[in-house]
Design an enzyme around this catalytic site. Structure first.
Site, short mmCIF file in Angstrom:
data_model
loop_
_atom_site.label_atom_id
_atom_site.label_comp_id
_atom_site.label_asym_id
_atom_site.label_seq_id
_atom_site.Cartn_x
_atom_site.Cartn_y
_atom_site.Cartn_z
CD GLU A 1 42.29 40.92 32.04
OE1 GLU A 1 42.15 41.73 32.98
OE2 GLU A 1 42.54 39.72 32.22
CE1 TYR B 1 46.27 40.88 37.47
CE2 TYR B 1 47.51 41.79 35.65
CZ TYR B 1 46.42 41.82 36.49
OH TYR B 1 45.45 42.78 36.32
N GLY B 2 46.64 36.73 36.22
CA GLY B 2 45.42 36.28 36.89
C GLY B 2 44.65 35.25 36.09
CB THR B 3 41.05 35.15 35.22
OG1 THR B 3 40.99 36.43 34.58
CG2 THR B 3 40.61 35.27 36.66
CG LEU B 4 43.64 36.62 30.34
CD1 LEU B 4 44.16 37.98 29.88
CD2 LEU B 4 43.00 35.88 29.19
#
Length: 134
Positions: free
Chosen positions: A78, A7-10
């Protein structure tokens, strides 16, 4: 094979994607079945989701299928192993697809200092400072 919800930086187009999910099987855009708190927090402006189903908003993200050997790298990106950073199972669904149980990365309240936003449903913030620039 293992399904991963990011949901983010991946996500595609964000700094950790090439390091952790390059070449992984993209299964599509999905959304959590339940609301979760997703905020931008920390001195590095990280997207952080708390394991509090029923609170916040339904979170949009991407679903990937990866080989188990990829998990250590994703866990490293993470911060899994650091206090308050962990992975859990989460239910997601995409348009026209059924629900899928996938791994989701979570943080505890202790990571939320300072908090920069209210609850978000879709991470698009570009203020994240990756570790190599801190």
């Amino acid at each position: 094979m293992i399904d991963i919800f990011v949901y983010g930086t991946l996500k595609r187009g964000f700094p950790f994607h090439p390091l952790g999910l390059d070449g992984a099987s993209f299964l599509g855009a999905v959304e959590t079945l339940e609301p979760y708190p997703l905020l931008i927090a920390g001195s590095f402006f990280g997207p952080m989701m708390l394991d509090r189903p029923g609170e916040g908003l339904r979170v949009r993200g991407e679903l990937y299928r990866v080989e188990p050997g990829r998990l250590p790298k994703l866990d490293e990106l993470e911060d899994v192993g650091s206090p308050g950073s962990f992975r859990t199972q989460i239910l997601v669904a995409g348009e026209g697809s059924g629900q899928v149980e996938a791994i989701g990365y979570m943080k505890s309240q202790s990571w939320l200092d300072p908090v920069h936003t209210g609850y978000l449903s879709d991470y698009q913030d570009r203020r994240f400072i990756p570790p190599w620039e801190r």
